[in-house]
Scaffold this motif. Structure first.
Motif, PDB file in Angstrom:
ATOM      1  N   ILE A   4       0.892  -1.151   0.000  1.00 48.78           N
ATOM      2  CA  ILE A   4       0.000   0.000   0.000  1.00 48.78           C
ATOM      3  C   ILE A   4       0.932   1.203   0.000  1.00 48.78           C
ATOM      4  N   LYS A   5       0.942   1.955  -1.064  1.00 51.51           N
ATOM      5  CA  LYS A   5       1.862   3.085  -1.161  1.00 51.51           C
ATOM      6  C   LYS A   5       1.685   4.014   0.044  1.00 51.51           C
ATOM      7  N   GLY A   6       2.795   4.327   0.702  1.00 58.06           N
ATOM      8  CA  GLY A   6       2.774   5.204   1.862  1.00 58.06           C
ATOM      9  C   GLY A   6       2.552   4.492   3.184  1.00 58.06           C
ATOM     10  N   ASP A  81      -3.729   5.315   3.524  1.00 61.08           N
ATOM     11  CA  ASP A  81      -4.516   6.124   2.594  1.00 61.08           C
ATOM     12  C   ASP A  81      -5.344   5.140   1.761  1.00 61.08           C
ATOM     13  N   ASN A  83      -7.224   5.526  -0.644  1.00 62.73           N
ATOM     14  CA  ASN A  83      -7.325   5.833  -2.067  1.00 62.73           C
ATOM     15  C   ASN A  83      -6.127   5.318  -2.858  1.00 62.73           C
ATOM     16  N   ARG A  84      -5.109   4.820  -2.159  1.00 61.84           N
ATOM     17  CA  ARG A  84      -3.911   4.318  -2.839  1.00 61.84           C
ATOM     18  C   ARG A  84      -4.144   2.927  -3.412  1.00 61.84           C
ATOM     19  N   GLU A  85      -3.399   2.638  -4.480  1.00 63.37           N
ATOM     20  CA  GLU A  85      -3.474   1.332  -5.138  1.00 63.37           C
ATOM     21  C   GLU A  85      -2.987   0.228  -4.197  1.00 63.37           C
TER      22      GLU A  85
END
Length: 182
Positions: A4-6, A81, A83-85
């Motif tokens: 999960i990015k971030g 987040d 909304n992240r891919e």
């Protein structure tokens, strides 16, 4: 591996180190209401993707819990987040999405207040021990073992999120924390 990015969780394998960095967060979730539980759904296989964190939407924010390997656990506050891919081991062919977790026992804990948090410490002799925290207590003395999961007591019901040997498992119990489990 979960991607999960971030999202950069800090994993702990023992209660002592875990509590040094997370005691305030554990106390923060006590007294908060669980609005919903979010988990990652695999649209292709139509199953919950248990490698991803379990996220509790509480009154004041999002509380994430995640197992890794057989002995590591992480918690976080507003650290994802949505909304992240999402991907698993960089595989972009997966069709993963956050969904509200639904099961027959979930209605027993939604819109109810967390009374206490139990820290599960799995001991090498295959005996588990737990640490109890509520509004009036401090932590009990540590024993050697590895961090196994968390039990949340919610108005007479208990939800346990444990390390299922490199993934997350959720178990529901009626009544107080099941000491036979520990």
């Amino acid at each position: 591996m979960v991607c999960i990015k971030g999202y950069n969780p800090r994993f702990y394998s023992n209660c002592k180190d875990f509590m040094i960095y997370n005691k305030k967060l554990i106390k923060k979730v006590i007294g908060q209401k669980i609005n919903k539980i979010l988990w990652v759904w695999d649209k292709k296989s139509e199953t919950w993707y248990k490698d991803f964190p379990v996220v509790l939407e509480l009154d004041d924010g999002y509380f994430s819990l995640c197992a890794d390997k057989y002995s590591d656990f992480s918690i976080g506050w507003n650290n994802i987040d949505f909304n992240r891919e999402l991907s698993w081991s960089g595989n972009r062919d997966n069709e993963l999405e956050w969904r509200e977790y639904k099961t027959r026992n979930i209605s027993n804990i939604l819109d109810k207040t967390i009374d206490s948090v139990e820290i599960l410490n799995f001991l090498p002799q295959f005996i588990s021990d737990y640490r109890s925290y509520d509004k009036n207590e401090e932590m009990i003395v540590q024993k050697f073992g590895f961090l196994h999961g968390f039990g949340l007591t919610i108005e007479g019901q208990t939800m346990v999120i444990v390390n299922g040997l490199d993934d997350n498992n959720i178990v529901f119990f009626s009544g107080d924390f099941p000491h036979y489990y520990t």
